[in-house]
Write a protein that holds these residues in place. Structure first.
Motif, PDB file in Angstrom:
ATOM      1  N   CYS A 190      -4.493  -4.222  -7.557  1.00 43.43           N
ATOM      2  CA  CYS A 190      -3.704  -4.144  -6.327  1.00 43.43           C
ATOM      3  C   CYS A 190      -4.165  -5.200  -5.330  1.00 43.43           C
ATOM      4  O   CYS A 190      -3.347  -5.821  -4.644  1.00 43.43           O
ATOM      5  CB  CYS A 190      -3.823  -2.743  -5.725  1.00 43.43           C
ATOM      6  N   ASN A 193      -6.039   1.766  -4.698  1.00 41.10           N
ATOM      7  CA  ASN A 193      -6.175   0.391  -4.230  1.00 41.10           C
ATOM      8  C   ASN A 193      -7.274  -0.288  -5.053  1.00 41.10           C
ATOM      9  O   ASN A 193      -8.362  -0.577  -4.565  1.00 41.10           O
ATOM     10  CB  ASN A 193      -6.505   0.373  -2.733  1.00 41.10           C
ATOM     11  N   LEU A 229       0.831  -1.213   0.000  1.00 42.61           N
ATOM     12  CA  LEU A 229       0.000   0.000   0.000  1.00 42.61           C
ATOM     13  C   LEU A 229       0.865   1.262   0.000  1.00 42.61           C
ATOM     14  O   LEU A 229       0.488   2.268  -0.606  1.00 42.61           O
ATOM     15  CB  LEU A 229      -0.922  -0.007   1.214  1.00 42.61           C
TER      16      LEU A 229
END
Length: 265
Positions: free
Chosen positions: A140, A136, A126
């Motif tokens: 991801c 995100n 992150l």
């Protein structure tokens, strides 16, 4: 930066094109394509990569002319409908890995120690996404699920060897220190080999590069964090947890032939 012309001016310039196109449009797809192009032109400069759905909704509400609206389609629409299912998928993946490790080591404590390296990998992933300005997104999240196994691999190298050293009579602290020292090179070799393998994804360009950049950045950042942090954190966590739940020494449960039987915690 904001566009040099006001939204109203841009709208007036494009409305003539819209009217001409609508007269010749034979299918709904043609109309949809043009309206999508017009909408993109109206909000261009206001909506940037990495913005959340709520932020885009707020910006579009402020910039679009009255009577004009937008609608999510394709992958984004599916992502909105799915909601927060990624959290449940990630949790189920962690649970599956935990149960598999528990069956392999015949212990409930060792898998817990091993999986403590997963939060370190998630933090690195992150952080890498944030540093590059990526959201995100679903790509991801795929990388985060992949990192569960990759982060566990580094922890396994340390924890499993520490258990073997304990069987040879070393204390918990000595076994943790020695395993971290001996396993340092294998951890670095395997981790950097994988990181170099995903660099083309993280640095990809051209069509479809956004998805490859997202998953590549998440995995590479997670592996970097897991590699360097696990070397220090996992031995410390191993000592703390094994001091509380030391388990039965394997050499205390020998079979008929003298071979050690696995201890159960």
């Amino acid at each position: 930066s904001k566009p040099s012309k006001k939204i109203d001016d841009i709208c007036r310039e494009l409305m003539g094109i819209v009217g001409m196109f609508m007269l010749d449009a034979e299918t709904e797809e043609d109309k949809y394509f043009l309206l999508g192009t017009l909408l993109h032109s109206l909000v261009k400069g206001y909506i940037k990569t990495g913005m959340t759905f709520e932020e885009i909704h707020e910006v579009s509400g402020k910039t679009l002319p009255q009577g004009m609206d937008y609608q999510w389609t394709e992958l984004t629409l599916l992502q909105i409908r799915a909601g927060n299912t990624a959290i449940y998928v990630f949790g189920l993946a962690v649970l599956l890995v935990y149960l598999l490790l528990a069956a392999q080591y015949e212990s409930w404590v060792l898998p817990f120690i091993i999986l403590l390296g997963v939060p370190l990998a998630v933090l690195g992933a992150l952080s890498a996404q944030w540093a590059r300005g990526f959201a995100n997104d679903v790509f991801c999240q795929v990388g985060l699920v992949l990192l569960i196994g990759l982060a566990a691999k580094n922890s396994i190298l340390i924890v499993e060897f520490a258990e073997q050293l304990r069987e040879q009579g070393l204390s918990i602290v000595d076994a943790a220190i020695e395993s971290a020292r001996i396993r340092l090179r294998p951890i670095l070799m395997t981790s950097f080999a994988f990181i170099l393998g995903v660099l083309p994804l993280a640095l990809a360009t051209g069509a479809g590069a956004a998805s490859r950049n997202s998953v590549g950045t998440a995995v590479a950042g997670g592996m970097l964090a897991s590699t360097f942090l696990s070397i220090f954190f996992i031995p410390v966590l191993y000592v703390l947890i094994r001091s509380i739940a030391p388990g039965r020494a394997h050499r205390d449960r020998t079979g008929d032939g003298g071979s050690p039987a696995p201890g159960v915690v």
